[in-house]
Design a protein around this motif. Structure first.
Motif, PDB file in Angstrom:
ATOM      1  N   GLU A   1       2.762  13.449  -1.247  1.00 28.78           N
ATOM      2  CA  GLU A   1       3.797  12.425  -1.119  1.00 28.78           C
ATOM      3  C   GLU A   1       3.228  11.025  -1.406  1.00 28.78           C
ATOM      4  N   PHE A   2       2.037  10.758  -0.900  1.00 27.15           N
ATOM      5  CA  PHE A   2       1.415   9.447  -1.122  1.00 27.15           C
ATOM      6  C   PHE A   2       1.132   9.227  -2.608  1.00 27.15           C
ATOM      7  N   ASN A   3       0.600  10.251  -3.250  1.00 26.39           N
ATOM      8  CA  ASN A   3       0.339  10.134  -4.690  1.00 26.39           C
ATOM      9  C   ASN A   3       1.637   9.929  -5.467  1.00 26.39           C
ATOM     10  N   ALA A   4       2.684  10.644  -5.069  1.00 25.87           N
ATOM     11  CA  ALA A   4       3.965  10.517  -5.765  1.00 25.87           C
ATOM     12  C   ALA A   4       4.518   9.111  -5.646  1.00 25.87           C
ATOM     13  N   LEU A   5       4.453   8.517  -4.461  1.00 29.78           N
ATOM     14  CA  LEU A   5       4.972   7.160  -4.262  1.00 29.78           C
ATOM     15  C   LEU A   5       4.355   6.185  -5.256  1.00 29.78           C
ATOM     16  N   HIS A   6       3.065   6.328  -5.485  1.00 25.07           N
ATOM     17  CA  HIS A   6       2.368   5.383  -6.341  1.00 25.07           C
ATOM     18  C   HIS A   6       2.450   5.731  -7.821  1.00 25.07           C
ATOM     19  N   ARG A   7       2.624   7.009  -8.128  1.00 26.12           N
ATOM     20  CA  ARG A   7       2.540   7.424  -9.529  1.00 26.12           C
ATOM     21  C   ARG A   7       3.888   7.548 -10.235  1.00 26.12           C
ATOM     22  N   VAL A   8       4.975   7.671  -9.496  1.00 23.54           N
ATOM     23  CA  VAL A   8       6.270   7.809 -10.170  1.00 23.54           C
ATOM     24  C   VAL A   8       6.596   6.527 -10.923  1.00 23.54           C
ATOM     25  N   SER A   9       7.422   6.658 -11.929  1.00 24.94           N
ATOM     26  CA  SER A   9       7.770   5.520 -12.790  1.00 24.94           C
ATOM     27  C   SER A   9       8.615   4.490 -12.037  1.00 24.94           C
ATOM     28  N   TRP A  10       8.503   3.254 -12.499  1.00 24.72           N
ATOM     29  CA  TRP A  10       9.270   2.161 -11.929  1.00 24.72           C
ATOM     30  C   TRP A  10      10.722   2.212 -12.413  1.00 24.72           C
ATOM     31  N   LYS A  11      11.612   1.687 -11.624  1.00 24.51           N
ATOM     32  CA  LYS A  11      13.051   1.520 -11.901  1.00 24.51           C
ATOM     33  C   LYS A  11      13.855   2.806 -11.784  1.00 24.51           C
ATOM     34  N   GLU A  12      13.230   3.944 -12.002  1.00 26.04           N
ATOM     35  CA  GLU A  12      13.951   5.217 -11.936  1.00 26.04           C
ATOM     36  C   GLU A  12      13.993   5.724 -10.499  1.00 26.04           C
TER      37      GLU A  12
ATOM     38  N   THR B   1       0.806  -1.221   0.000  1.00 30.67           N
ATOM     39  CA  THR B   1       0.000   0.000   0.000  1.00 30.67           C
ATOM     40  C   THR B   1       0.839   1.270   0.000  1.00 30.67           C
ATOM     41  N   GLY B   2       2.139   1.134   0.245  1.00 26.82           N
ATOM     42  CA  GLY B   2       3.013   2.298   0.336  1.00 26.82           C
ATOM     43  C   GLY B   2       3.091   2.907   1.716  1.00 26.82           C
ATOM     44  N   LEU B   3       2.472   2.268   2.704  1.00 22.05           N
ATOM     45  CA  LEU B   3       2.409   2.863   4.042  1.00 22.05           C
ATOM     46  C   LEU B   3       3.781   2.997   4.685  1.00 22.05           C
ATOM     47  N   ASN B   4       4.616   1.964   4.596  1.00 22.93           N
ATOM     48  CA  ASN B   4       5.940   2.058   5.228  1.00 22.93           C
ATOM     49  C   ASN B   4       6.776   3.171   4.605  1.00 22.93           C
ATOM     50  N   ALA B   5       6.717   3.283   3.290  1.00 28.51           N
ATOM     51  CA  ALA B   5       7.459   4.341   2.603  1.00 28.51           C
ATOM     52  C   ALA B   5       6.928   5.714   3.000  1.00 28.51           C
ATOM     53  N   LEU B   6       5.612   5.843   3.114  1.00 28.77           N
ATOM     54  CA  LEU B   6       5.023   7.130   3.488  1.00 28.77           C
ATOM     55  C   LEU B   6       5.431   7.533   4.900  1.00 28.77           C
ATOM     56  N   LEU B   7       5.429   6.588   5.819  1.00 31.05           N
ATOM     57  CA  LEU B   7       5.847   6.887   7.188  1.00 31.05           C
ATOM     58  C   LEU B   7       7.328   7.252   7.235  1.00 31.05           C
ATOM     59  N   THR B   8       8.127   6.646   6.360  1.00 31.19           N
ATOM     60  CA  THR B   8       9.544   7.002   6.302  1.00 31.19           C
ATOM     61  C   THR B   8       9.728   8.412   5.760  1.00 31.19           C
ATOM     62  N   ILE B   9       8.926   8.806   4.786  1.00 28.22           N
ATOM     63  CA  ILE B   9       8.960  10.185   4.301  1.00 28.22           C
ATOM     64  C   ILE B   9       8.631  11.150   5.437  1.00 28.22           C
TER      65      ILE B   9
ATOM     66  N   LYS C   1      -8.054   4.984  -2.810  1.00 34.94           N
ATOM     67  CA  LYS C   1      -9.154   4.988  -1.832  1.00 34.94           C
ATOM     68  C   LYS C   1      -8.667   4.786  -0.396  1.00 34.94           C
ATOM     69  N   LEU C   2      -7.379   4.502  -0.219  1.00 36.03           N
ATOM     70  CA  LEU C   2      -6.834   4.334   1.134  1.00 36.03           C
ATOM     71  C   LEU C   2      -6.702   5.691   1.819  1.00 36.03           C
ATOM     72  N   ASN C   3      -6.842   5.707   3.134  1.00 37.08           N
ATOM     73  CA  ASN C   3      -6.916   6.993   3.848  1.00 37.08           C
ATOM     74  C   ASN C   3      -5.606   7.448   4.479  1.00 37.08           C
ATOM     75  N   TYR C   4      -4.472   6.849   4.099  1.00 36.92           N
ATOM     76  CA  TYR C   4      -3.199   7.217   4.719  1.00 36.92           C
ATOM     77  C   TYR C   4      -2.831   8.675   4.463  1.00 36.92           C
ATOM     78  N   ALA C   5      -3.088   9.156   3.271  1.00 35.58           N
ATOM     79  CA  ALA C   5      -2.735  10.536   2.939  1.00 35.58           C
ATOM     80  C   ALA C   5      -3.445  11.511   3.854  1.00 35.58           C
ATOM     81  N   ASP C   6      -4.714  11.256   4.130  1.00 36.90           N
ATOM     82  CA  ASP C   6      -5.479  12.133   5.019  1.00 36.90           C
ATOM     83  C   ASP C   6      -5.052  11.951   6.473  1.00 36.90           C
ATOM     84  N   GLU C   7      -4.844  10.705   6.877  1.00 37.85           N
ATOM     85  CA  GLU C   7      -4.458  10.430   8.262  1.00 37.85           C
ATOM     86  C   GLU C   7      -3.117  11.066   8.615  1.00 37.85           C
TER      87      GLU C   7
END
Length: 227
Positions: free
Chosen positions: A113-124, A65-73, A101-107
């Motif tokens: 930052e949450f949108n960026a984690l999921h939307r940035v390109s892979w490998k780069e 879900t990207g939660l660990n990365a978001l908390l690290t940010i 639809k996950l509520n981490y960004a609001d919480e």
């Protein structure tokens, strides 16, 4: 994607329930609470307090879900003098129809930052903030090349051993622990006896410590040549 259902855990944060595996992505006792306890407090904070680094390199097994990365940010924003490099592996990425639809960004008040984690390109490699470099790889652990002595911390967040046994076998553990720097920290929510025995056989100093709410124990292991 129809097999994934959003659930609300006890701390109000969302998780996902995978109906095919009959498994949740996080503890039902609190997704944010669990990730904070296991990976941030017991992993990141421990490493910083013990070794006082200027740079931190993290490898995550299981972006999910990207939660660990978001908390690290969130931590990186509070520690501007530290430079973070975060690499994460995910074999089965979530679609935007799920993660959005996950509520981490609001919480956590980290929508961009949450949108960026999921939307940035892979490998780069991407800069998300002034001191957080992020790379995600759409690949299985079995197929990735990991350079030895490349990471300070491993967030091992695969599904449970009875759900994804191949990720907990000693060959997989050897691969990730060889990628740890000396004094590097391996941290996971799991506390199975076989995991602890395997980590010890690979030369790590294994610590069984208190788990998050709802779980008695978890494992932290340090790659140290001083036993």
């Amino acid at each position: 994607m129809s097999s994934l259902k959003i659930i609300t855990t006890s701390d109000g944060s969302h998780s996902l329930f995978n109906e095919e595996l009959n498994e949740t992505y996080h503890s039902v006792h609190g997704a944010i609470q669990e990730s904070n306890h296991v990976f941030i407090q017991s992993g990141l904070h421990y490493f910083i307090e013990e070794f006082k680094p200027k740079n931190i390199s993290i490898l995550e097994i299981g972006f999910g879900t990207g939660l660990n990365a978001l908390l690290t940010i969130k931590e990186a924003q509070q520690l501007p003098s530290l430079n973070f490099r975060y690499t994460t592996l995910e074999a089965f990425p979530l679609g935007e129809e799920v993660w959005s639809k996950l509520n981490y960004a609001d919480e956590l008040n980290l929508k961009d930052e949450f949108n960026a984690l999921h939307r940035v390109s892979w490998k780069e490699e991407h800069a998300i903030g002034s001191n957080f470099q992020f790379q995600k790889q759409h690949i299985k652990l079995q197929d990735v090349f990991l350079k030895p002595f490349s990471f300070d911390i491993i967030f091992f967040d695969a599904f449970a051993p009875n759900k994804q046994p191949e990720l907990w076998e000693i060959d997989a553990l050897r691969k990730v622990t060889e990628a740890l720097n000396t004094d590097g920290v391996f941290v996971t929510y799991c506390a199975k006896g076989q995991l602890k025995r395997d980590l010890k056989s690979l030369g790590l100093v294994v610590q069984t410590i208190s788990g998050p709410p709802g779980k008695k124990e978890m494992v932290r292991a340090v790659k140290s040549f001083l036993k």
